[in-house]
Design an enzyme around this catalytic site. Sequence first.
Site, mmCIF file in Angstrom:
data_model
loop_
_atom_site.group_PDB
_atom_site.id
_atom_site.type_symbol
_atom_site.label_atom_id
_atom_site.label_comp_id
_atom_site.label_asym_id
_atom_site.label_seq_id
_atom_site.Cartn_x
_atom_site.Cartn_y
_atom_site.Cartn_z
ATOM 1 N N ASP A 11 0.866 -1.186 0.000
ATOM 2 C CA ASP A 11 0.000 0.000 0.000
ATOM 3 C C ASP A 11 0.901 1.235 0.000
ATOM 4 O OD1 ASP A 11 -2.369 1.580 0.196
ATOM 5 O OD2 ASP A 11 -2.220 1.643 2.375
ATOM 6 N N SER A 12 0.276 2.402 -0.120
ATOM 7 C CA SER A 12 1.038 3.652 -0.030
ATOM 8 C C SER A 12 1.436 3.933 1.420
ATOM 9 C CB SER A 12 0.176 4.811 -0.529
ATOM 10 O OG SER A 12 -1.040 4.846 0.217
ATOM 11 N N TYR A 43 -1.163 8.395 -2.420
ATOM 12 C CA TYR A 43 -1.415 8.088 -3.827
ATOM 13 C C TYR A 43 -2.664 8.795 -4.358
ATOM 14 C CZ TYR A 43 1.947 4.179 -4.225
ATOM 15 O OH TYR A 43 3.070 3.407 -4.296
ATOM 16 N N GLY A 44 -3.627 9.035 -3.463
ATOM 17 C CA GLY A 44 -4.952 9.496 -3.903
ATOM 18 C C GLY A 44 -4.966 10.826 -4.605
ATOM 19 N N CYS A 75 -4.445 -1.757 -1.851
ATOM 20 C CA CYS A 75 -4.683 -0.335 -2.085
ATOM 21 C C CYS A 75 -5.625 -0.223 -3.276
ATOM 22 C CB CYS A 75 -3.345 0.340 -2.401
ATOM 23 S SG CYS A 75 -3.491 2.065 -2.899
ATOM 24 N N ASN A 76 -6.764 0.399 -3.064
ATOM 25 C CA ASN A 76 -7.733 0.557 -4.155
ATOM 26 C C ASN A 76 -7.200 1.466 -5.251
ATOM 27 O OD1 ASN A 76 -10.727 -0.477 -3.207
ATOM 28 N ND2 ASN A 76 -9.460 0.111 -1.488
ATOM 29 N N THR A 77 -6.502 2.529 -4.858
ATOM 30 C CA THR A 77 -6.004 3.485 -5.842
ATOM 31 C C THR A 77 -5.021 2.787 -6.787
ATOM 32 O OG1 THR A 77 -6.161 5.159 -4.106
ATOM 33 C CG2 THR A 77 -5.013 5.787 -6.109
ATOM 34 N N GLU A 153 -4.108 7.626 9.074
ATOM 35 C CA GLU A 153 -2.665 7.553 9.376
ATOM 36 C C GLU A 153 -2.399 8.115 10.777
ATOM 37 O OE1 GLU A 153 0.360 6.749 7.488
ATOM 38 O OE2 GLU A 153 -0.855 5.789 5.926
ATOM 39 N N CYS A 189 -11.193 2.634 0.093
ATOM 40 C CA CYS A 189 -9.786 2.945 0.343
ATOM 41 C C CYS A 189 -9.428 2.102 1.554
ATOM 42 C CB CYS A 189 -9.598 4.427 0.650
ATOM 43 S SG CYS A 189 -7.953 4.816 1.306
ATOM 44 N N THR A 190 -8.296 1.404 1.468
ATOM 45 C CA THR A 190 -7.966 0.453 2.538
ATOM 46 C C THR A 190 -7.662 1.144 3.863
ATOM 47 O OG1 THR A 190 -5.687 0.399 1.713
ATOM 48 C CG2 THR A 190 -7.193 -1.354 0.962
ATOM 49 N N HIS A 191 -7.399 2.439 3.829
ATOM 50 C CA HIS A 191 -7.187 3.159 5.094
ATOM 51 C C HIS A 191 -8.461 3.243 5.932
ATOM 52 C CE1 HIS A 191 -3.354 4.531 3.439
ATOM 53 N NE2 HIS A 191 -3.068 5.058 4.616
HETATM 54 N N1 DGL Z 1 -4.880 3.095 0.894
HETATM 55 C C1 DGL Z 1 -4.998 3.578 -0.426
HETATM 56 C C2 DGL Z 1 -6.257 3.117 -1.130
HETATM 57 O O1 DGL Z 1 -6.774 2.070 -0.810
HETATM 58 C C3 DGL Z 1 -4.554 4.959 -0.813
HETATM 59 C C4 DGL Z 1 -4.361 6.048 0.182
HETATM 60 C C5 DGL Z 1 -3.511 7.174 -0.396
HETATM 61 O O2 DGL Z 1 -2.295 6.998 -0.442
HETATM 62 O O3 DGL Z 1 -4.070 8.182 -0.838
HETATM 63 O O4 DGL Z 1 -6.726 3.740 -2.022
#
Ligand code: DGL
Length: 267
Positions: A11-12, A43-44, A75-77, A153, A189-191
């Site tokens: 992931d990011s 990443y978003g 990570c979805n992105t 985070e 988003c996995t966060h």
């Molecule tokens: N956790 C990531 C996702 O699932 C991206 C979060 C990020 O870096 O913006 O999209």
Amino acid sequence: MADDRPLLFFDSGVGGLSVLAPTRALLPRAPLVYAADSAGFPYGIRSEGEIAARVPALLGRLAERYRPRLIVIACNTASTIALGHVRAALDVPIVGTVPAIKPAAERSRSRTIGVLGTEATVRQPYVDDLAARFAADCTVLRHGSAELVQLAEACLRGAAVDPARFDAVLAGLFDQPGGKDIDVIVNACTHFPLVADALGAAATRALGRTVAFVDGGPGIARRIAALTEGQTWPDLAPPGTAVFTAAPDPALAPALGRFGLTALEQL
Ligand code: DGL
């Protein structure tokens, strides 16, 4: 002889821990490596081109270093943009994480669902396609939030976050036309599952009723178990490794430890 090749989660930042956790519960003897592109985070707010170039290159280096039996893009992105590029570049089974629109549509009674992701994810044609295939009879409202990624985070680093900040994020969905009818939200988003309690409470404050949240983590765990069926594991899982592309932040060590990741490294 036991096969000690790890499962590698990518992931990011810390979001992929929400995918690692259900996998670890299902496959408790699996050796785990968790990789966070902390130098490239977040990443978003990046462009498609940047992500499509960065993710396969990094995963190539990680695969060389850790020789995983399988890679999970947690990570979805990264998955909605770069899954195809990664699969073309690497000779390792790759599991992606894409918005759980199908289970959300199966669950919704009001037929209005919310998709909460990063700005980059919610604009992807991949999401249009999932909505058309699995939620054609639903109103699908989307909201991209870089703020919520930062809040997750911060929470993992042990910071106290004002609940009003979660209210403000969810207003991005509920204040859209028809938004008050949402009964299921996809944590795309996995966060976001990492702050599930705070999100659930904010949704109840806003609408005066509960809203269901769904994410891809449990389904991905089952997919990994199916793909590794028949493979052997060490008798006892070795301590997990967390690897970062920038210097590891010591404030994350307690949270990583709760996920079984006790060795911290830099790529
Ligand atoms: N956790 C990531 C996702 O699932 C991206 C979060 C990020 O870096 O913006 O999209």
